[in-house]
Design an enzyme around this catalytic site. Structure first.
Site, PDB file in Angstrom:
ATOM      1  N   CYS A 259     -20.372 -67.842  47.195  1.00 44.38           N
ATOM      2  CA  CYS A 259     -21.883 -68.087  47.466  1.00 44.38           C
ATOM      3  C   CYS A 259     -22.592 -67.190  46.523  1.00 44.38           C
ATOM      4  O   CYS A 259     -23.740 -67.589  46.226  1.00 44.38           O
ATOM      5  CB  CYS A 259     -22.017 -67.861  48.816  1.00 44.38           C
ATOM      6  SG  CYS A 259     -21.621 -66.046  49.389  1.00 44.38           S
ATOM      7  N   HIS A 260     -21.701 -66.256  45.957  1.00 46.47           N
ATOM      8  CA  HIS A 260     -22.644 -65.545  44.869  1.00 46.47           C
ATOM      9  C   HIS A 260     -22.974 -66.346  43.677  1.00 46.47           C
ATOM     10  O   HIS A 260     -23.783 -66.028  42.744  1.00 46.47           O
ATOM     11  CB  HIS A 260     -21.787 -64.356  44.351  1.00 46.47           C
ATOM     12  CG  HIS A 260     -20.445 -64.561  43.993  1.00 46.47           C
ATOM     13  ND1 HIS A 260     -19.123 -64.966  44.673  1.00 46.47           N
ATOM     14  CD2 HIS A 260     -20.040 -64.796  42.692  1.00 46.47           C
ATOM     15  CE1 HIS A 260     -18.318 -65.019  43.498  1.00 46.47           C
ATOM     16  NE2 HIS A 260     -18.622 -65.184  42.507  1.00 46.47           N
TER      17      HIS A 260
ATOM     18  N   GLU B  50     -17.797 -62.077  36.218  1.00 50.02           N
ATOM     19  CA  GLU B  50     -17.459 -63.493  35.863  1.00 50.02           C
ATOM     20  C   GLU B  50     -18.009 -63.664  34.432  1.00 50.02           C
ATOM     21  O   GLU B  50     -17.315 -64.344  33.630  1.00 50.02           O
ATOM     22  CB  GLU B  50     -17.957 -64.547  36.969  1.00 50.02           C
ATOM     23  CG  GLU B  50     -17.106 -64.107  38.181  1.00 50.02           C
ATOM     24  CD  GLU B  50     -17.512 -65.317  39.343  1.00 50.02           C
ATOM     25  OE1 GLU B  50     -18.210 -66.210  38.872  1.00 50.02           O
ATOM     26  OE2 GLU B  50     -17.006 -65.379  40.369  1.00 50.02           O
TER      27      GLU B  50
ATOM     28  N   TYR C 276     -30.213 -73.205  44.551  1.00 54.32           N
ATOM     29  CA  TYR C 276     -30.022 -73.503  45.904  1.00 54.32           C
ATOM     30  C   TYR C 276     -30.438 -74.959  45.808  1.00 54.32           C
ATOM     31  O   TYR C 276     -29.948 -76.087  46.397  1.00 54.32           O
ATOM     32  CB  TYR C 276     -31.071 -72.901  46.747  1.00 54.32           C
ATOM     33  CG  TYR C 276     -30.626 -71.390  46.838  1.00 54.32           C
ATOM     34  CD1 TYR C 276     -29.454 -71.204  47.840  1.00 54.32           C
ATOM     35  CD2 TYR C 276     -31.226 -70.466  46.391  1.00 54.32           C
ATOM     36  CE1 TYR C 276     -29.157 -69.978  48.028  1.00 54.32           C
ATOM     37  CE2 TYR C 276     -30.860 -69.094  46.543  1.00 54.32           C
ATOM     38  CZ  TYR C 276     -29.665 -68.796  47.218  1.00 54.32           C
ATOM     39  OH  TYR C 276     -29.264 -67.502  47.474  1.00 54.32           O
TER      40      TYR C 276
ATOM     41  N   ASN D 240     -22.119 -67.253  54.897  1.00 58.86           N
ATOM     42  CA  ASN D 240     -20.790 -67.544  54.540  1.00 58.86           C
ATOM     43  C   ASN D 240     -19.903 -66.817  55.087  1.00 58.86           C
ATOM     44  O   ASN D 240     -19.855 -65.430  54.913  1.00 58.86           O
ATOM     45  CB  ASN D 240     -20.769 -67.509  52.869  1.00 58.86           C
ATOM     46  CG  ASN D 240     -19.516 -67.824  52.556  1.00 58.86           C
ATOM     47  OD1 ASN D 240     -18.581 -68.341  53.022  1.00 58.86           O
ATOM     48  ND2 ASN D 240     -19.308 -67.568  51.081  1.00 58.86           N
TER      49      ASN D 240
END
Lengths: 174, 210
Positions: free
Chosen positions: B180-181, B207, B149, B172
């Protein structure tokens, strides 16, 4: 204000029943349904938040169905008074001959009364207001229409062996 | 959006009316499809939606003429999300899977590990001000990587706004598509996620495996 999709999901079937009762099943009823929901979608943002959605949609659909009746007749009717006569106009391209005959056999006023009172669930007074008629006339037209459908239904049932099976009328048919 | 069984309606008027009340559900589906097309053609359809099943649950996808405007997890309650959009954007909303085919396809590819970047028109009208700046930055975090963040706050030129970055991510409107993850707490903890911590863990695992 509900998403419009909710109105289509909740009231689409009733509106189609009304269109079919007035026009018979087939492309005309489909056109009336489509025109009704298109015109409702256009006007929806301005609808008062506390409006009765079903009554509103049925009113629009009834108007569209009558428009189709007039187009079909090919003779413009200058007033709101519609001729009360049996449908001689034919209902093309439908897939349910039984229903076509039952509905087409009714005069327009009776079809309207049955559709609005029995299928859309409107009180006689509201159905009367919608059709420019009186409560008593709509009550009578609905009763006469139902009597004819009932007679038709009994005729249609007679070839079957168990005419009076009481459960035959329960729930979904076919 | 639960439809009654259209084949059965108790009109209380006796069996003869069953002739009139009998409806074919496929016929209603065809009429719905026609309504979607005619409404879109006449320009009076403001929002379209569909749902798609994914490994992180059923996602609601909503689009305007401009593009995808909202993605919602099941935990957000899709009906509430649509009701909110009816108030804030427009009540002219119809289910229309056809209009969202490419979004559904790209999400399928993403969850199958075959897509790293979404190529979809987005309508960002639901985010404003600083939150919008944060969300604009997020696609710059590459697939399979994360930022804290604090790093995101620095990247958008306001290093002290760490909490505000957190709330931008938490609200979001386009999760998964706007990643945003990929934003974690500085100590490596996940931080919150709209779709729940399991969903965030799943996406990061997906990912990092690819």
């Amino acid at each position: 204000m509900k998403p419009f999709e909710q109105l289509v999901a909740d009231h689409g079937p009733t509106v189609l029943r009304v269109c079919r009762a007035v026009l018979g099943p087939g492309p005309d009823a489909d056109d009336a349904w489509s025109e009704a929901f298109l015109s409702a979608l256009r006007a929806y943002p301005e609808l008062p938040w506390d409006a009765n959605h079903e009554a509103w949609l049925v009113t629009i659909a009834h108007r569209k169905a009558i428009d189709v009746v007039r187009r079909r007749a090919r003779t413009p009717v200058p007033t709101d008074q519609l001729p009360e006569s049996p449908s001689l106009l034919g209902i093309p391209g439908n897939d349910d001959d039984e229903l076509r005959q039952a509905v087409a056999a009714l005069p327009l006023r009776q079809r309207e009364a049955v559709a609005l009172h029995y299928l859309a669930g409107l009180p006689y007074a509201e159905a009367a207001e919608l059709t420019g008629s009186t409560t008593a006339a709509v009550r009578r037209a609905a009763a006469d229409g139902m009597a004819k459908l009932r007679a038709f239904y009994r005729r249609g049932q007679q070839p079957a062996a168990d005419v009076a099976a009481p459960d035959a009328s329960e729930g979904a048919i076919r | 959006m639960t439809a009654e069984n259209p084949a059965a309606q108790d009109t209380g008027a006796g069996p003869e009316l069953d002739l009139l009340t009998r409806l074919d559900p496929e016929q209603l589906e065809r009429l719905h499809h026609r309504l979607e097309q005619e409404a879109a053609a006449t320009g009076i359809l403001d929002l379209v939606f569909t749902t798609t099943d994914t490994p992180v649950g059923t996602l609601l996808l909503v689009a305007t003429e401009q593009g995808l405007v909202r993605v919602a997890f099941a935990s957000e309650h899709h009906e509430h999300v649509l009701a909110g959009l009816a108030e804030t954007v427009s009540p002219r909303i119809l289910r229309s899977p056809v209009r969202l085919e490419s979004a559904v396809r790209q999400l399928d590819e993403y969850f199958a590990g075959r897509r790293r970047v979404f190529d979809l028109p987005l309508d960002r009208r639901l985010s404003k001000g600083f939150r919008a700046e944060v969300l604009h930055h997020l696609p710059a975090i590459p697939y399979g990587r994360t930022e804290s963040y604090a790093q995101v706050a620095a990247a958008v030129g306001n290093p002290k706004a760490v909490r505000a970055v957190g709330s931008a991510c938490a609200t979001n409107p386009l999760p998964v598509v706007v990643p945003c993850h990929r934003v974690l707490r500085s100590d490596g903890a996940f931080g919150g996620y709209l779709g729940g911590p399991e969903a965030k863990a799943y996406l990061l695992g997906l990912e990092s495996a690819a």
